[in-house]
Motif scaffolding. Structure first.
Motif: not given
Length: 445
Positions: A205, A219, A265, A269
């Motif tokens: 990230f 990602f 994040p 995430e």
């Protein structure tokens, strides 16, 4: 909570789930799924000038904090070895296994610090022989981390291989591992050292597109490709692989300016990293980093971790705890699952950002499906087309969700959803197969 989930919790708590102690061969890392953090070994809360008793109290608080967040492992780095007993003491008290890593030779090594293999052996082997004698019977110890993030220098890995082999004799229950951040070193490590486990640290990230991916597709591409390569390297020598993912943001300071290199994040995430690594076959997950300093330097990098700069619980840490509690009952089973070869896959195609990976149980041969929602911003349908037409599945096969206990056929599963970044695991088989499998997990009342 479903009956099945309760059963998993009971079995996991008793340490007898799904043959977790069976089928491990000569690899102790196949008997334990670590879920934890990488953190400072000598002041994990970044408190200044701690005496021994103050440090003991700090380490105890941290291990209790990890346990409260569904974690079972700590990786203290830059460790002064006189502090290892404090970590093992607190770890045993709170159910936290320890992966100690030093900060310099002889306990931590770099190729540049040694003239050759003979110099390496002369300086490093006596230290680890002594450590093995001291701590090989400690139940809190998990593995020895020798080094991290090295260049692919063959003689260096040959020296590590010699030491790793001797440590396997001196302390067979606690393998020696290294952490790599390059595919080339991972393959060199696998082929020369043949370790019981490979570890990869990868932080996807980025704050912008100058240094790494900046879109969700990027990602996903970076994380899944990295996991696949490290899993293949580990599989080539019968080892496991662990992933160290991102639980921090990193800010560079200098010339009166701040520059954000890696962003935090989102909570979703955080969850996605764990489930994606599991879907790609990881047998352990760590977050970098637990907690950084309370104030940034005038120049250099400043890390804010799962606990913020003032020790506050971040929303990322709350999600890490939620995920830890979520996967805790599944960990013994996950240790027994291998990514299935293509001819045993049950996925025909995927219609949504939810992907599926087929696994086989190394003891029974039973198939499982791990599904992950790669959309970290929206709930998505489990739009997986199952392979009935190409006969990947038998007509009476269904998918039974281990988190809910519910069963689905190829039509009804498409009506189910996963939260952003979430995942789950399904047992694949007939109703009678499912009944036999689920009843084997616990004694019927």
């Amino acid at each position: 909570m479903s009956t099945l989930c309760i059963a998993f919790l009971l079995v996991a708590g008793l340490g007898v789930a799904s043959g977790a102690e069976e089928g491990t061969g000569d690899n102790p890392l196949r008997a334990f799924f670590p879920y934890g953090v990488y953190l400072g070994g000598n002041s994990p809360e970044y408190l200044p000038d701690l005496g021994k008793e103050e440090l003991r109290a700090s380490i105890d608080r941290v291990c209790a904090d990890l346990a409260a967040h569904g974690m079972n492992c700590a990786w203290p780095n830059n460790l002064r070895w006189e502090n290892l007993p404090l970590w093992l003491e607190a770890g045993q008290k709170h159910g936290i296994r320890i992966v100690p890593q030093g900060g310099g030779p002889p306990g931590f090594v770099r190729a540049a610090w040694f003239a050759d293999r003979e110099d390496f052996a002369r300086r490093v082997e006596p230290f680890y022989r002594d450590m093995a004698v001291r701590y090989r019977d400690d139940p809190a110890l998990l593995a020895w981390s020798l080094t991290e993030e090295n260049e692919p220098v063959p003689w260096f890995y040959e020296a590590i291989a010699e030491l790793t082999g001797k440590m396997a004799e001196w302390d067979p229950d606690h393998p020696m591992i290294t952490m790599d951040n390059k595919d080339a070193t991972a393959w060199l490590n696998a082929q020369i050292v043949k370790p019981k486990g490979l570890t990869r640290d990868v932080y996807v990230f980025f704050a912008d597109g100058l240094n790494g991916p900046y879109e969700p597709m990027g990602f996903r591409s970076l994380l899944t490709r990295t996991c696949q390569r490290f899993r293949e390297a580990a599989d080539s020598v019968g080892g496991v692989y662990w992933l160290m993912g991102q639980g921090m943001r990193l800010v560079g300071h200098g010339d009166g300016r701040e520059q954000l290199s890696w962003r935090y994040p989102t909570p979703e995430e955080i969850r996605w990293q764990v489930w994606t690594s599991i879907q790609e076959g990881a047998k352990g997950f760590f977050y970098f980093f637990y907690r950084g300093a309370s104030s940034p330097p005038q120049r250099g990098e400043f890390i804010e971790g799962l606990r913020g700069r003032y020790g506050e619980e971040t929303e990322q840490f709350r999600m890490a705890g939620e995920v830890g509690r979520q996967i805790r009952p599944l960990r013994p089973l996950l240790l027994q699952l291998d990514v299935a070869p293509p001819h045993q896959s049950i996925v025909y195609w995927e219609n949504t950002p939810v992907s599926g990976q087929t696994f086989t149980h190394r003891q029974t041969g039973r198939r499982f499906l791990i599904a992950v929602n790669h959309d970290c911003a929206a709930i998505q349908r489990v739009g997986i087309e199952l392979g009935y037409f190409p006969q990947f599945l038998e007509p009476d096969d269904k998918l039974f969700d281990l988190r809910s206990g519910r069963g689905y056929d190829y039509q009804s599963i498409k009506l189910t959803t996963l939260l952003p970044g979430d995942g789950t695991i399904y047992f694949v088989g007939s109703e009678s197969d499912w009944k036999a499998f689920s009843s084997s997990l616990y004694e019927q009342p």
